[in-house]
Design a protein around this motif. Structure first.
Motif, PDB file in Angstrom:
ATOM      1  N   ALA A 125      -8.063  -1.261   2.225  1.00  0.00           N
ATOM      2  CA  ALA A 125      -7.832  -1.385   3.655  1.00  0.00           C
ATOM      3  C   ALA A 125      -8.888  -0.616   4.441  1.00  0.00           C
ATOM      4  O   ALA A 125      -9.296  -1.030   5.522  1.00  0.00           O
ATOM      5  CB  ALA A 125      -6.433  -0.883   4.015  1.00  0.00           C
ATOM      6  N   ALA A 127      -0.823   0.505  -5.259  1.00  0.00           N
ATOM      7  CA  ALA A 127      -0.714   0.905  -3.857  1.00  0.00           C
ATOM      8  C   ALA A 127      -1.930   1.729  -3.434  1.00  0.00           C
ATOM      9  O   ALA A 127      -2.438   1.570  -2.323  1.00  0.00           O
ATOM     10  CB  ALA A 127       0.579   1.685  -3.625  1.00  0.00           C
ATOM     11  N   ASP A 174       0.830  -1.204   0.000  1.00  0.00           N
ATOM     12  CA  ASP A 174       0.000   0.000   0.000  1.00  0.00           C
ATOM     13  C   ASP A 174       0.872   1.265   0.000  1.00  0.00           C
ATOM     14  O   ASP A 174       2.100   1.180  -0.049  1.00  0.00           O
ATOM     15  CB  ASP A 174      -0.990  -0.008   1.159  1.00  0.00           C
ATOM     16  N   GLU A 178      -4.792  -0.711  -2.976  1.00  0.00           N
ATOM     17  CA  GLU A 178      -4.642  -1.480  -1.743  1.00  0.00           C
ATOM     18  C   GLU A 178      -4.940  -0.621  -0.513  1.00  0.00           C
ATOM     19  O   GLU A 178      -5.544  -1.111   0.450  1.00  0.00           O
ATOM     20  CB  GLU A 178      -3.257  -2.105  -1.660  1.00  0.00           C
ATOM     21  N   SER A 179      -4.534   0.633  -0.544  1.00  0.00           N
ATOM     22  CA  SER A 179      -4.828   1.528   0.575  1.00  0.00           C
ATOM     23  C   SER A 179      -6.333   1.759   0.697  1.00  0.00           C
ATOM     24  O   SER A 179      -6.897   1.774   1.794  1.00  0.00           O
ATOM     25  CB  SER A 179      -4.120   2.865   0.397  1.00  0.00           C
ATOM     26  N   GLY A 209      -6.639   5.181   3.371  1.00  0.00           N
ATOM     27  CA  GLY A 209      -7.751   4.886   2.485  1.00  0.00           C
ATOM     28  C   GLY A 209      -8.987   5.734   2.734  1.00  0.00           C
ATOM     29  O   GLY A 209     -10.067   5.413   2.259  1.00  0.00           O
ATOM     30  N   GLU A 247      -3.017   7.271   2.775  1.00  0.00           N
ATOM     31  CA  GLU A 247      -2.443   6.021   3.262  1.00  0.00           C
ATOM     32  C   GLU A 247      -3.471   5.170   4.008  1.00  0.00           C
ATOM     33  O   GLU A 247      -3.413   3.947   3.962  1.00  0.00           O
ATOM     34  CB  GLU A 247      -1.249   6.301   4.178  1.00  0.00           C
TER      35      GLU A 247
END
Length: 72
Positions: free
Chosen positions: A69, A62, A2, A65-66, A34, A32
Motif C-alpha cells: 500500500a 497482512a 492488511d 499488503e501493508s 507501510g 499499518e
C-alpha cells in the motif's frame, strides 16, 4: 487484508496493540501505513497473532499488503 484491517477486525485500537507489544503507538501506525517493516521479538509476533486472532500466515500476508500500500 492488511495490518489495520486485522486490528480493526479484532476491535483493537493502536494504543491497545502498542501496550500489549510494549512499543510506541507510532510504530504500529508506521507498520499499518507501510512506512516501516515490523521488527519484533518472537514473543511479540506470537502476541500480535493472538491479539489479531489470526494465523502466522495471515499476519505475514497482512504485513506484505501493508507494505504494498505504501508503494502505490
Amino acid at each position: 487484508m492488511d495490518l489495520r484491517a486485522l486490528r480493526d477486525r479484532a476491535g483493537l485500537t493502536v494504543l491497545d496493540v502498542a501496550k500489549e507489544l510494549d512499543c510506541a503507538e507510532s510504530s504500529i501506525r508506521n507498520w499499518e501505513k507501510g512506512r516501516t517493516t515490523p521488527k519484533m521479538e518472537v514473543w511479540q509476533v506470537f502476541r500480535l497473532r493472538d491479539l489479531y486472532k489470526c494465523t502466522e500466515e495471515e499476519l505475514v500476508q497482512a504485513v506484505k499488503e501493508s507494505m504494498l500500500a505504501e508503494d502505490t
